[in-house]
Design an enzyme around this catalytic site. Structure first.
Site, PDB file in Angstrom:
ATOM      1  N   LYS A 142       1.930  -2.855   8.920  1.00 29.77           N
ATOM      2  CA  LYS A 142       3.111  -1.992   8.835  1.00 29.77           C
ATOM      3  C   LYS A 142       4.320  -2.825   9.258  1.00 29.77           C
ATOM      4  O   LYS A 142       4.446  -3.221  10.418  1.00 29.77           O
ATOM      5  CB  LYS A 142       2.960  -0.766   9.736  1.00 29.77           C
ATOM      6  CG  LYS A 142       4.152   0.187   9.659  1.00 29.77           C
ATOM      7  CD  LYS A 142       4.108   1.241  10.765  1.00 29.77           C
ATOM      8  CE  LYS A 142       3.044   2.270  10.549  1.00 29.77           C
ATOM      9  NZ  LYS A 142       3.137   3.376  11.533  1.00 29.77           N
ATOM     10  N   VAL A 172       3.992  -0.792   4.059  1.00 26.68           N
ATOM     11  CA  VAL A 172       2.665  -1.140   4.553  1.00 26.68           C
ATOM     12  C   VAL A 172       2.004  -2.041   3.514  1.00 26.68           C
ATOM     13  O   VAL A 172       2.019  -1.742   2.318  1.00 26.68           O
ATOM     14  CB  VAL A 172       1.803   0.114   4.792  1.00 26.68           C
ATOM     15  CG1 VAL A 172       0.413  -0.283   5.251  1.00 26.68           C
ATOM     16  CG2 VAL A 172       2.453   1.024   5.824  1.00 26.68           C
ATOM     17  N   ASP A 231       3.297  14.620  13.975  1.00 21.28           N
ATOM     18  CA  ASP A 231       3.491  14.329  12.548  1.00 21.28           C
ATOM     19  C   ASP A 231       2.149  14.261  11.825  1.00 21.28           C
ATOM     20  O   ASP A 231       1.904  13.353  11.031  1.00 21.28           O
ATOM     21  CB  ASP A 231       4.253  13.019  12.366  1.00 21.28           C
ATOM     22  CG  ASP A 231       4.831  12.895  10.944  1.00 21.28           C
ATOM     23  OD1 ASP A 231       5.014  13.939  10.295  1.00 21.28           O
ATOM     24  OD2 ASP A 231       5.089  11.772  10.514  1.00 21.28           O
ATOM     25  N   LEU A 273       0.809  -1.218   0.000  1.00 22.50           N
ATOM     26  CA  LEU A 273       0.000   0.000   0.000  1.00 22.50           C
ATOM     27  C   LEU A 273       0.841   1.266   0.000  1.00 22.50           C
ATOM     28  O   LEU A 273       0.390   2.313  -0.445  1.00 22.50           O
ATOM     29  CB  LEU A 273      -0.924   0.013   1.234  1.00 22.50           C
ATOM     30  CG  LEU A 273      -1.953  -1.110   1.324  1.00 22.50           C
ATOM     31  CD1 LEU A 273      -2.696  -1.020   2.648  1.00 22.50           C
ATOM     32  CD2 LEU A 273      -2.935  -1.030   0.166  1.00 22.50           C
ATOM     33  N   GLY A 313       9.553   5.993   6.049  1.00 24.07           N
ATOM     34  CA  GLY A 313      10.839   5.855   6.707  1.00 24.07           C
ATOM     35  C   GLY A 313      10.897   4.640   7.613  1.00 24.07           C
ATOM     36  O   GLY A 313      11.961   4.078   7.872  1.00 24.07           O
ATOM     37  N   PHE A 314       9.724   4.212   8.135  1.00 27.87           N
ATOM     38  CA  PHE A 314       9.665   3.044   9.014  1.00 27.87           C
ATOM     39  C   PHE A 314       9.770   1.739   8.237  1.00 27.87           C
ATOM     40  O   PHE A 314      10.122   0.700   8.771  1.00 27.87           O
ATOM     41  CB  PHE A 314       8.328   3.051   9.760  1.00 27.87           C
ATOM     42  CG  PHE A 314       7.142   3.115   8.825  1.00 27.87           C
ATOM     43  CD1 PHE A 314       6.611   4.331   8.474  1.00 27.87           C
ATOM     44  CD2 PHE A 314       6.614   1.963   8.256  1.00 27.87           C
ATOM     45  CE1 PHE A 314       5.543   4.396   7.597  1.00 27.87           C
ATOM     46  CE2 PHE A 314       5.559   2.031   7.379  1.00 27.87           C
ATOM     47  CZ  PHE A 314       5.017   3.259   7.041  1.00 27.87           C
TER      48      PHE A 314
END
Length: 839
Positions: free
Chosen positions: A552, A538, A647, A530, A534-535
C-alpha cells in the site's frame, strides 16, 4: 291463531332453552358465582383449543376434573383433584360462597379447592383462557389464582418457570404415578439457579436423574443439537430479575399457531410434542440414552454413548476407583486421581482441556472479565478442580468432584479445563533429566553459533538507503539515494520514530528499503496494481526470497492516507488473529511511506460478491460471515487493545487462497480504553452505506458502530447486492429492501438467486435475522459481537424481535451527484466518503 296461542313455548322461551343447551353442549369459557358445572358439562377456551371438564383416564373408572386439548381428549395438561378421585359421575365444579373454586363429589364433600384465603367475594368468576390457563378472578377482575401457577405434569407456552437463588431447587411439575393414575408420581421437573440456570429432573428420593446443562443466554449447553432436540433448544427465553430477584423461563414456539407441550412422563422422561393436524409428533426425549442419565459413569469420568468401545472412561490423569467393578461394567464408583495435586504443597498445578463435553454440574460463577483471569482465579484456589469461560455465562469454576461429564456431539465451541498434577499432563512424553540436559546443551551450542553468524552478517550488511539519526528516544528516518536492495529485518534501540515531525511508538515491524519494495513491484508498474483508494494505490509484489506481498503506497497528496499510515503501524503490529490481515513491515523514506502486507490471492470480498456471485457458494459465504464476526470479536474484546474499526466494508475484507476472510484497512480505527464504551468525533470518516445512524449524524461511535457495519456486510453477503445499489429503485437501500421483505414474511427473496436453491433455508434466515438485528436504528438494541458469534455458532438460537431499522439517515445531497470511480468526496459536514474499489 288460536292454535298458536295454546303452544306453551313462546319464541323467546325456545331461544332461551336453545341457549341453555348450547351452553353445556358446545361449552363457554367462563363460570360465575352461583353457577354449577356437572359431570358432562365443559368449559371451552375462546379459540376452541382447550376444554375443561370431568374425565376418566383410559381403563379407569375414577373421575377427575382436568384440562385437555379439544383435538385429543387424552392429552390432559392439568388435573385438579389428582390425589382425590371421585368414584361416580355425580361430581360438580362450582365457585363456593367464599369465592374459591371447589370440586365436590356426589356426597357434597370437597375433593379439591383453589385454596385462596379470605376472598369473601360473591362476584368471583373463573375463565379458561386461550393458552389453557384457568384463571380465578375477584370482583375487581384481579386474577387471584390460576392453574399455570399450580401445574401438574405439563409445561405449556405462556407458563413461567421460576429460577431463583434464594429459592434454590424449584420443583414445578410432578409426573403421574402411572398411565391411568394422575396422582403424584415419582418424578419432578424444575430449575436450579446456582452456577448458571438449568432444568433438572429429580426422582422420588430427590436425586437428580437428568439435567439440561447451564443456560448461556441462548440455549442449554448440555443438550446435543440433534434433530429431535432442535425444537427444545429453540424458543426458550430467560427474563431479567424481578423485584424479588427471581427470573423466569418462558417458551414461545417458532410457529405460534402450532400446538405444543412439554410433558414429564411417569417413567421419568421429559417429552415435547407438537400437533401436526392429525397426531402428536414427538420432538424431544430426555434422557434419551444411558449417557443422559445423571452421572452415569461416576465422578471424574466421561460418558460417550456413540463410541463402539467402552461407554465410560476416566478423565486423563485418573483411574477407576474400583477396578474390579469397573471391568464388569459397574461404573457408578467413578474415578480417582493417579497423582495428588501439588497446590497444597505450594507448587503449581496444570490444566487439561476437554472439548465437546457437557460442562460438569455444581459450578460456581466468578465475576472476572477474561479467560486468563478465570484461569488465575482457579489456579489460586487449591480447592478449585476445573474452570471454563463460556460465551453468555463467562467464568465458571468447580470446587470439589467433577460430576456428570458427558460427551456431546454439539457444543464444539464449549470447553473446560480440569486441574492435574504436572506429571500427569504429558504422561506419555516424559523424558529423563539426562536427556533434557543433553538437549539443552546442544540447543545452547546451536544458539551461540547462530548468534555469531548473525553478528558477522550484520557487520557486512550495508543499509545505505536509511540514515538513522539518534536523538534521545527518537529516530528520524530520512531519504537516501542508495540503490541497495537490502532491507532491515527489524528495529532495535530507540522506542519511537518521527513521521513528518510526529512522534509515534516504534512499530515492532521490519523496516523495508524503498529500492527493495520498488524492485519487488517492478517499479510500481500498472500491471501489478491491485486497486486504488483515498490513501493511494495497492500493488502486488514478490520479495527476493519468493514471498508474495501487497504494498500500500501512500499518495503524496493524501492527508487522510498519512493518518491511516500512522494508525496502521501502531495497531496492526500489535494485533494477531487469523481473521485479520497480517502486516509484514513498512517503508518510511522521505516522502515515500508504504505498508507491506501478506498477499491475498483472491483479493477483496467485493471482487466476488458483486461481480462473480456464482463462485461464492453458501458454505463459503457462511465461513466468511463467521470469520469476519470472530475477527471483530477479537478487536472489540479479546485483543490487547480494544479497537473500533470504523470502516468495515466488503472491499476491506480480503480473501486468502482458501477463501478465509481477513479484515484489513485499519487506517480509520480507534483505540478505546478499558472502561470506555463510546466516543465522539468532529470528523466523521467512513464509507457511505456502512455508517451507523448515530455515527453519520452525530459523530458518536462505539463497538455498536462496527456491529451496524457488520450487519450491512452480512446482508450484502447473503443477497449478493450492494447496500448502495438501490438508487434507481423504490427502496433507498438494501436495508430498506430487506426490511420490507422481512416484514412481509418473504425473507427468502433476499437471498442471492445464484444460491437460493442450494443454501440451507434455516441457516440463511438465521443470518438475515442477525443482520437485521445488527442494523437496527438504536445502538442499544444491536447485539454485541460476542452475542453475534454465539448466535451464528448455535444451531437454533432464540433471536430477539427485529425493530424497524433506519435506512435513509446516511443519504445526503451528494447521492444524486456522479462520483468518479475510486475518488474521495468530503461532504459539508466533514463526512469522508470513499468509494469502493477492488484491490
Amino acid at each position: 291463531m288460536g292454535t298458536k296461542n295454546k303452544n306453551p313455548f313462546s319464541v323467546s322461551s325456545l331461544i332461551f332453552l336453545l341457549c341453555c343447551l348450547a351452553r353445556f353442549c358446545y361449552g363457554v369459557d367462563i363460570i360465575r358465582q352461583g353457577e354449577t358445572m356437572k359431570d358432562g358439562d365443559k368449559l371451552v377456551s375462546g379459540d376452541g383449543v382447550f376444554e375443561l371438564g370431568f374425565f376418566s383416564p383410559e381403563n379407569s373408572s375414577f373421575r377427575y376434573v382436568g384440562i385437555w386439548y379439544k383435538v385429543d381428549t387424552e392429552a390432559v395438561v392439568w388435573v385438579a383433584n389428582r390425589d382425590k378421585p371421585m368414584v361416580n359421575t355425580n361430581g360438580v365444579l362450582r365457585i363456593g360462597v367464599d369465592g374459591n373454586l371447589v370440586v365436590l363429589d356426589g356426597n357434597g364433600s370437597s375433593v379439591w379447592w383453589s385454596g385462596v384465603p379470605s376472598i369473601l367475594s360473591n362476584t368471583s368468576f373463573a375463565r379458561l383462557q386461550k393458552n389453557g390457563n384457568l384463571e380465578l378472578s375477584n370482583d375487581t377482575r384481579e386474577v387471584i389464582w390460576d392453574s399455570f401457577h399450580h401445574p401438574t405434569d405439563t409445561f405449556l407456552p405462556g407458563m413461567k418457570l421460576p429460577v431463583s437463588l434464594s429459592m434454590g431447587e424449584v420443583r414445578c411439575f410432578r409426573s403421574w404415578r402411572s398411565a391411568i393414575d394422575p396422582s403424584y408420581g415419582n418424578y419432578s421437573v424444575g430449575t436450579i439457579a446456582n452456577g448458571g440456570p438449568q432444568i433438572v429432573i429429580w426422582d422420588q428420593s430427590g436425586r437428580r436423574r437428568w439435567r439440561s446443562g447451564q443456560w448461556n443466554g441462548v440455549t442449554f449447553t448440555g443438550i446435543s443439537n440433534l434433530s429431535d432436540t432442535a425444537s427444545f433448544l429453540h424458543g426458550f427465553k430467560l427474563s431479567e430479575h424481578d423485584d424479588n430477584g427471581t427470573r423466569f423461563f418462558t417458551y414461545e414456539p417458532s410457529n405460534s399457531s402450532a400446538l405444543s407441550r412439554f410433558h414429564i412422563r411417569y417413567d421419568g422422561t421429559v417429552r415435547q410434542f407438537r400437533w401436526d393436524g392429525k397426531k402428536w409428533t414427538k420432538l424431544l426425549l430426555q434422557p434419551g440414552n444411558k449417557c443422559d442419565l445423571y452421572n452415569h459413569c461416576g465422578n471424574y469420568a466421561t460418558c460417550d454413548y456413540f463410541v463402539s468401545s467402552s461407554t465410560c472412561n476416566c478423565l486423563e490423569g485418573f483411574r477407576p476407583k474400583f477396578e474390579d467393578q469397573w471391568s464388569k461394567g459397574n461404573w457408578s464408583g467413578g474415578c480417582e486421581r493417579r497423582t495428588e495435586l501439588e497446590c497444597q504443597r505450594g507448587k503449581p498445578d496444570g490444566f487439561k482441556r476437554m472439548k465437546c463435553m457437557k460442562l460438569p454440574d455444581f459450578s460456581n460463577l466468578v465475576p472476572v472479565k477474561s479467560r486468563d483471569d478465570c484461569r488465575q482465579s482457579c489456579l489460586g484456589n487449591c480447592s478449585c478442580t476445573a474452570y471454563a469461560y463460556v460465551y453468555g455465562i463467562k467464568c465458571m469454576i468447580w470446587i470439589g468432584d467433577l460430576v456428570d461429564v458427558q460427551h456431546i456431539d454439539q457444543s464444539g465451541n464449549l470447553e473446560f479445563f480440569y486441574r492435574l498434577n504436572h506429571s500427569d499432563l504429558d504422561d506419555k512424553k516424559k523424558i529423563s533429566n539426562g536427556v533434557i540436559v543433553i538437549i539443552s546443551l546442544v540447543g545452547a551450542c546451536f544458539l551461540v553459533a547462530f548468534l555469531w553468524l548473525l553478528w558477522r552478517y550484520k557487520k557486512k550488511l550495508k543499509v545505505s538507503s536509511m540514515v538513522c539519526c539518534k536523538d534521545k528516544d527518537a529516530v528520524v528516518l530520512n531519504e537516501s539515494k542508495s540503490s541497495s536492495t537490502e532491507f532491515s529485518a527489524g528495529f532495535s534501540g530507540p522506542s519511537d520514530i518521527l513521521i513528518d515531525g510526529d512522534q509515534v511508538n516504534r512499530p515492532e515491524l521490519p523496516i523495508f528499503n524503498f529500492s527493495t519494495v520498488a524492485a519487488a513491484t517492478n517499479n510500481f508498474c500498472e500491471e501489478n496494481k491491485l486497486g486504488q483508494g483515498g490513501f493511494g494505490a495497492v500493488y502486488k509484489g514478490k520479495l527476493p526470497g519468493g514471498q508474495e506481498i501487497a504494498v500500500k503506497r501512500l499518495s503524496r497528496q493524501s492527508g487522510q492516507g498519512l493518518e491511516e499510515f500512522k494508525n496502521e503501524i501502531i495497531l496492526l503490529a500489535k494485533l494477531q488473529h487469523r481473521n485479520l490481515v497480517r502486516l509484514l513491515g513498512c517503508t518510511i523514506q522521505g516522502e515515500e511511506k508504504m505498508l507491506i502486507y501478506e498477499y491475498m490471492p483472491n483479493k477483496s470480498l467485493d471482487n466476488f460478491l458483486f461481480a462473480k456471485q456464482a463462485e461464492l457458494d453458501w458454505r463459503t459465504r457462511v465461513g466468511i460471515i463467521e470469520g469476519i464476526a470472530r475477527g471483530l470479536l477479537y478487536l472489540h474484546r479479546d485483543s490487547r487493545l480494544r479497537i473500533i474499526h470504523r470502516d468495515l466494508k466488503a472491499s476491506n475484507i480480503l480473501l486468502d487462497a482458501e477463501m478465509n476472510p481477513k479484515i484489513s484497512d485499519f487506517g480509520m480505527a480507534r483505540i478505546f480504553g478499558g472502561n470506555q464504551n463510546e466516543a465522539n468525533t468532529v470528523r466523521v470518516v467512513g464509507t457511505y452505506g456502512y455508517m451507523s445512524p448515530e455515527y453519520a449524524m452525530e459523530g458518536l461511535f462505539s463497538i455498536k458502530s462496527d456491529v451496524y457495519s457488520f450487519g450491512v456486510l452480512l446482508l450484502e453477503i447473503v443477497s449478493g447486492r450492494r447496500n448502495t445499489s438501490f438508487r434507481s429503485s423504490e427502496y433507498t437501500s438494501l436495508i430498506a429492501y430487506a426490511w420490507q421483505l422481512w416484514n412481509d414474511d418473504k425473507a427468502m427473496y433476499i437471498i442471492d438467486p445464484s444460491i437460493r436453491e442450494s443454501c440451507c433455508p434455516k441457516e440463511a434466515l438465521k443470518c438475515i435475522h442477525i443482520g437485521m438485528l445488527c442494523v437496527q436504528d438504536s445502538a442499544m438494541y444491536r447485539p454485541t459481537m460476542a452475542t453475534v458469534v454465539l448466535m451464528l455458532e448455535s444451531e437454533a438460537p432464540t433471536l430477539p424481535k427485529v425493530r424497524q431499522p433506519t435506512y435513509s439517515s446516511s443519504r445526503r445531497s451528494i447521492d444524486d451527484q456522479p462520483i468518479p470511480n475510486g475518488q474521495e468526496i468530503v461532504s459539508s459536514n466533514d463526512v469522508t466518503i470513499s468509494m469502493i474499489a477492488g484491490r
